[in-house]
Design a protein around this motif. Sequence first.
Motif, PDB file in Angstrom:
ATOM      1  N   GLU A 158       0.820  -1.222   0.000  1.00 27.08           N
ATOM      2  CA  GLU A 158       0.000   0.000   0.000  1.00 27.08           C
ATOM      3  C   GLU A 158       0.848   1.265   0.000  1.00 27.08           C
ATOM      4  O   GLU A 158       0.350   2.355  -0.280  1.00 27.08           O
TER       5      GLU A 158
ATOM      6  N   SER B 285      -0.041  -6.784   2.221  1.00 29.24           N
ATOM      7  CA  SER B 285      -0.544  -5.538   2.809  1.00 29.24           C
ATOM      8  C   SER B 285      -1.376  -5.856   4.043  1.00 29.24           C
ATOM      9  O   SER B 285      -2.220  -6.751   4.025  1.00 29.24           O
TER      10      SER B 285
ATOM     11  N   THR C 261      -3.021  -3.279   5.637  1.00 26.07           N
ATOM     12  CA  THR C 261      -3.967  -2.177   5.818  1.00 26.07           C
ATOM     13  C   THR C 261      -5.407  -2.662   5.665  1.00 26.07           C
ATOM     14  O   THR C 261      -5.704  -3.544   4.864  1.00 26.07           O
ATOM     15  N   ARG C 262      -6.296  -2.049   6.457  1.00 21.87           N
ATOM     16  CA  ARG C 262      -7.717  -2.335   6.323  1.00 21.87           C
ATOM     17  C   ARG C 262      -8.450  -1.201   5.622  1.00 21.87           C
ATOM     18  O   ARG C 262      -9.672  -1.227   5.505  1.00 21.87           O
ATOM     19  N   ASN C 263      -7.687  -0.205   5.190  1.00 21.05           N
ATOM     20  CA  ASN C 263      -8.278   0.941   4.503  1.00 21.05           C
ATOM     21  C   ASN C 263      -8.927   0.472   3.200  1.00 21.05           C
ATOM     22  O   ASN C 263      -8.245  -0.078   2.327  1.00 21.05           O
ATOM     23  N   PRO C 264     -10.269   0.681   3.040  1.00 20.03           N
ATOM     24  CA  PRO C 264     -10.943   0.161   1.834  1.00 20.03           C
ATOM     25  C   PRO C 264     -10.435   0.805   0.549  1.00 20.03           C
ATOM     26  O   PRO C 264     -10.387   0.151  -0.506  1.00 20.03           O
ATOM     27  N   ASP C 265     -10.034   2.085   0.603  1.00 24.65           N
ATOM     28  CA  ASP C 265      -9.510   2.743  -0.602  1.00 24.65           C
ATOM     29  C   ASP C 265      -8.198   2.095  -1.038  1.00 24.65           C
ATOM     30  O   ASP C 265      -7.960   1.885  -2.232  1.00 24.65           O
ATOM     31  N   ALA C 266      -7.326   1.817  -0.054  1.00 20.41           N
ATOM     32  CA  ALA C 266      -6.046   1.174  -0.376  1.00 20.41           C
ATOM     33  C   ALA C 266      -6.279  -0.222  -0.935  1.00 20.41           C
ATOM     34  O   ALA C 266      -5.619  -0.641  -1.894  1.00 20.41           O
ATOM     35  N   GLN C 267      -7.231  -0.949  -0.360  1.00 27.28           N
ATOM     36  CA  GLN C 267      -7.557  -2.287  -0.854  1.00 27.28           C
ATOM     37  C   GLN C 267      -8.070  -2.228  -2.295  1.00 27.28           C
ATOM     38  O   GLN C 267      -7.661  -3.025  -3.151  1.00 27.28           O
ATOM     39  N   GLN C 268      -8.963  -1.267  -2.562  1.00 25.77           N
ATOM     40  CA  GLN C 268      -9.524  -1.133  -3.916  1.00 25.77           C
ATOM     41  C   GLN C 268      -8.415  -0.809  -4.920  1.00 25.77           C
ATOM     42  O   GLN C 268      -8.401  -1.321  -6.037  1.00 25.77           O
ATOM     43  N   ARG C 269      -7.483   0.049  -4.500  1.00 25.89           N
ATOM     44  CA  ARG C 269      -6.372   0.437  -5.376  1.00 25.89           C
ATOM     45  C   ARG C 269      -5.515  -0.779  -5.736  1.00 25.89           C
ATOM     46  O   ARG C 269      -5.170  -0.997  -6.902  1.00 25.89           O
TER      47      ARG C 269
END
Length: 828
Positions: free
Chosen positions: A701, A728, A730-738
């Motif tokens: 991420e 990764s 991270t649990r950030n949904p934007d980072a996951q989508q990226r």
Amino acid sequence: MTNDTPDWIRLHKALSVEAEHGFIDLVGKQYRFSEFLSLTFGKFPTVLPAIERRRWQDMAMQFANYPFLEIEERKNLVVQVRRYLYQLQKEQEEKEQKQQGVEEQGKVYQAKIPNKVPIIPEVSKRLAPQIDQKLKDLPEIGIRKADNLARLGLYTVRDLLFYYPRDHIDYARQVNIRELVAGETVTIVATVKRCNCFTSPKNQKLLILELLLRDDTAQIKVGRFYAGSRFTSRGWQESLKRRYPVGSVVAACGLVKANKYGLTLDNPELEVLAHPGDSIESLTIGRVVPIYALTEGVVANTVRQAVITALPAALQLKDPLPRGLREKYGLMELKDAIANIHFPHDSDALRIARRRLVFDEFFYLQVSLLQRQQKAREIQTSAILAPQGRLIEKFHEILPFRLTSAQQRVINDILNDLQKSVPMNRLVQGDVGSGKTVVAVIAILAAIQSGYQAALMAPTEVLAEQHYRKLVSWFNLLHLPVELLTGSTKTAKRREIHSQLETGELPLLVGTHALIQDKVNFQRLGLVVIDEQHRFGVEQRARLQQKGEQPHVLTMTATPIPRTLALTVHGDLDVSQIDELPPGRQKIQTTLLTGQQRPQAYDLMRREIAQGRQIYVVLPLVEESEKLDLKSAVEEYEMLQESVFPEFQVGLLHGRMSSAEKDEAINKFRDNQTQILVSTTVVEVGVDVPNATVMLIENAERFGLSQLHQLRGRVGRGAAQSYCLLMSSTRNPDAQQRLKVLEQSQDGFFISEMDMRFRGPGEVLGTRQSGVPDFTLASLVEDEEVLLLARQAAEKVIEMDASLERWPLMKAELKYRYERLMGGAILT
């Protein structure tokens, strides 16, 4: 969609939104994306000819099958349909114009300009401020407010007019209380049924005003907050109650929010009216409200009041764009656009005003870039290089593979340029592994067989060494010498290279920034090749070009640049794309993993090493940082060697190592003496080990999509199936989508587009020397259509009169924008 005319806007918007979200078949309020498109194309407009109706029926079937397609197939379908619709829309509009007797060719889009234009205060010309008048001299502003506005860089009336809002909130929509929906911004007009004032029990310096409002449909409780000890006095509370007596009519605007008691307006703006139909005097209630960038000591209403004072001066603005150009591209007149960008009548007026001002930002940049290109083309002193010759023929004979059609097309572009006395200035974009080096070699050989020297400059020693090794293997077969010059080159060897360059014995020099040192002098430099050109500053690129007399310049990048970004940063270059990979390249299997799945990743690595393969492990840092909880390359190397893979040899590579240490690490990995190479992003370009089949990227991420795609390109270079593991936590949904974009696509151009949407253009190129213009309103992500129109308009203007002498106002505006406002720094 009616049965006579296609609803272009809904179609374009649906396709655009689906592309922005990565072709996931979005779910709308009524339909999925695929269902909406299938229904839309199934009901073709009657105005379409029979051949187009059949095409629409075919597309209806294709979108019915959309959910079952792979991501790449979905992307290709959406791209093809978007192109088709734009072309069809253009043809339909031109047809309509001919029917109406309008003789106007090449029209692409005509915006609807409202008859009702802006709120410019009605004042006599005698009282209106002058466009260049100092703000401190205006009685409505005065010295104290002018000093505050100066903190924002606002000194004159003109400065205020062109200080565009950074955003707008639409309170123009007035609704009944029963119609309120959480998440919307609205205005209501209602009667006060109860008014309470009290100090917050949790904060003795916070006063809460609570009103119960009712209209003919329902009632609502709203609260407004006043922070500060002066607001909690009994006198202030009594004055508030007198301001909002029971039975008074109040206009309130704000964001509708849901709480445990129902819906409310979040800290609303309030104004007491004489009666329900009374006009609203507030600068916010019932309007589309401008939101300006502020600084300490400058409040929003100070700027809004100052802009209203300045707005009458907009009538003095002379539009630099000729009327014919404005009509052709559907552009609002400048004075109206300025008024509507600040205080629009409604959201439509705001959209059309913004479109005009965005067009201006793009247009003047494109005119400037095209002027620069035109000036370069007037130089007629470059070497004319022969496209045919024994060296190029022999090179084709020794190549163990056939060139792709994309490579051949780009080679033809380059060889056509080299035959002219105008210096070539061409950018070649190609995905990882597309074969840019072979293309560059043919250009180099054209220079050498014509009696000239060539230079190839790369940003890192690793990449320069990689190019050198590849070129030596080819040039030995052609009996041509080639040398490498970097910061690590020994003094004696350096002197020998300098001497051979000056005598002309050395036809090709490969190197890093060392090539631009003063002691490096070519006898007859005819071609400069710059790889990963965005990693060099302007002066560095220019200094290499100055080593010859107007040499041809070929720049290359393996980081595909989105079309809009290429037009704004490289709009003065000719651009060629190698958009095809050599046959036989296998798709790299890319997987997004969490920390809990690390054992599976290690199992895959063991299996691949057992089959004789090799592994990359990439991390973002060299040593552990106290600020960031990221694994360091050194720490990971030690852990993998001692605890996880003691049975294998693990190597380490990072930017702080000496050149000799880097060479040793790369050579050991290349010779399979080490099975796992732990590295920072120094392996992003230049390390070519076909036996490597797994790329494990820690803290994925932390990287941009384009950089991850580059790293992934280090594997998949041999015949075996390769894998890229994105680790990764991270649990950030934007980072996951990226990161999921990498799982779905191998197309570097698509990935770079998505990267720009997620991170912005500056981050995609690297902010340090990206050269992305600092637009006030324009967005390279949202305004692609306007950019393409501005480029088209600029090309026509330059074609008619590159000096702009025919349009003195346009010429003056260009000078004002890109000499005064940007200090002449149009591009890097």
